[in-house]
Design an enzyme around this catalytic site. Structure first.
Site, short mmCIF file in Angstrom:
data_model
loop_
_atom_site.label_atom_id
_atom_site.label_comp_id
_atom_site.label_asym_id
_atom_site.label_seq_id
_atom_site.Cartn_x
_atom_site.Cartn_y
_atom_site.Cartn_z
N ARG A 13 0.86 -1.17 0.00
CA ARG A 13 0.00 0.00 0.00
C ARG A 13 0.91 1.23 0.00
NH1 ARG A 13 -3.65 2.25 4.99
NH2 ARG A 13 -4.77 3.85 3.81
N HIS A 14 0.46 2.29 -0.65
CA HIS A 14 1.22 3.53 -0.72
C HIS A 14 1.55 4.08 0.68
CE1 HIS A 14 -2.28 5.84 0.55
NE2 HIS A 14 -2.99 5.05 -0.25
N ASN A 20 -4.76 10.44 4.94
CA ASN A 20 -4.63 9.24 5.78
C ASN A 20 -4.49 9.65 7.24
OD1 ASN A 20 -2.54 7.55 3.39
ND2 ASN A 20 -4.67 7.13 3.80
N GLN A 26 -10.07 8.86 0.91
CA GLN A 26 -9.40 9.46 -0.25
C GLN A 26 -10.02 9.03 -1.56
OE1 GLN A 26 -4.86 10.15 0.56
NE2 GLN A 26 -5.41 8.09 1.17
N ARG A 70 -0.04 8.98 -5.21
CA ARG A 70 0.50 8.45 -3.94
C ARG A 70 1.05 7.05 -4.11
NH1 ARG A 70 -5.15 9.00 -3.61
NH2 ARG A 70 -6.36 7.17 -2.95
N GLU A 100 -7.56 3.37 -6.68
CA GLU A 100 -8.42 3.19 -5.51
C GLU A 100 -9.89 3.31 -5.90
OE1 GLU A 100 -9.07 1.72 -2.97
OE2 GLU A 100 -8.17 2.75 -1.26
N HIS A 157 -3.59 0.37 -3.04
CA HIS A 157 -4.39 1.10 -2.03
C HIS A 157 -5.02 0.17 -1.01
CE1 HIS A 157 -3.98 4.63 -4.61
NE2 HIS A 157 -4.14 3.79 -5.61
#
Length: 198
Positions: A13-14, A20, A26, A70, A100, A157
């Site tokens: 995951r980023h 966050n 997001q 991201r 995402e 994501h």
């Protein structure tokens, strides 16, 4: 419903964004990494490099990223850090279906009780993707990423990984921390084993 191929992959995951940190949804909003997220991506690269040192040719052969900034920046930081360790540059490609989920009217809003209902399939925010649509899209993206030989590193994501967990017949509503690399591998029993890198 499309099934997930029983082929191993790495997932990351980023790194963290300001949204966050604030606990906001997001979705498709293209929020960049913050300074913590950049540091997290660099730390993830160290863990991945150590794992590659340990497994050699069984390691990552390519990186496949979500197109959102991201995730793509996280993927680029990891790739560049691995090159700095003396490893060959891994091919990095973008897979649009790793983007995402669209949270529709909930984007930019605090994550709250609606999220559990969305995963259960009981509620979809206006203008948002349903969890089942996300699941089908995520499965297709992973199947394309794993259709050729070798294990890819998927950079994407949190909600998308929840959909993949559902496709792996694992509890779906489990949070994956930012920039914690993990291995997803099929078991001999036909299930999946997930393991975070130490």
């Amino acid at each position: 419903m499309t099934q997930l191929f029983l082929r191993p992959y790495w997932y990351l995951r980023h790194g963290q964004t300001d949204w966050n940190r604030a606990g906001l949804s997001q979705g498709r909003t293209d929020v960049p990494l913050n300074e913590t997220g950049i540091e997290q991506a660099s730390e993830a690269a160290v863990l991945i490099g150590q794992a590659l040192d340990a497994v050699g040719e069984a390691g990552i052969v390519r990186i496949v990223s979500s197109p959102l900034e991201r995730a793509l920046r996280t993927a680029t930081i990891v790739r560049d850090a691995l090159v700095a360790r003396g490893l060959p540059a891994l091919p990095l490609s973008i897979e649009p279906d790793l983007a995402e989920v669209s949270f529709g009217e909930q984007e930019g809003q605090p994550i709250s009780d609606w999220y559990d209902d969305w995963i259960a399939g009981d509620y979809t925010p206006p203008q948002a993707e349903s969890f089942s649509v996300l699941r089908a899209r995520a499965v297709g993206a992973i199947n394309r990423a794993t259709e050729t030989e070798g294990r890819p590193l998927i950079v994407a994501h949190g909600a998308l990984f929840r959909a993949l967990r559902a496709a792996m017949d694992l509890p779906a509503n489990v949070r994956l921390a930012n920039a914690v690399p993990l291995s997803a591998a099929p078991t001999q029993a036909g299930g999946w084993a997930l393991q975070e890198l130490p």
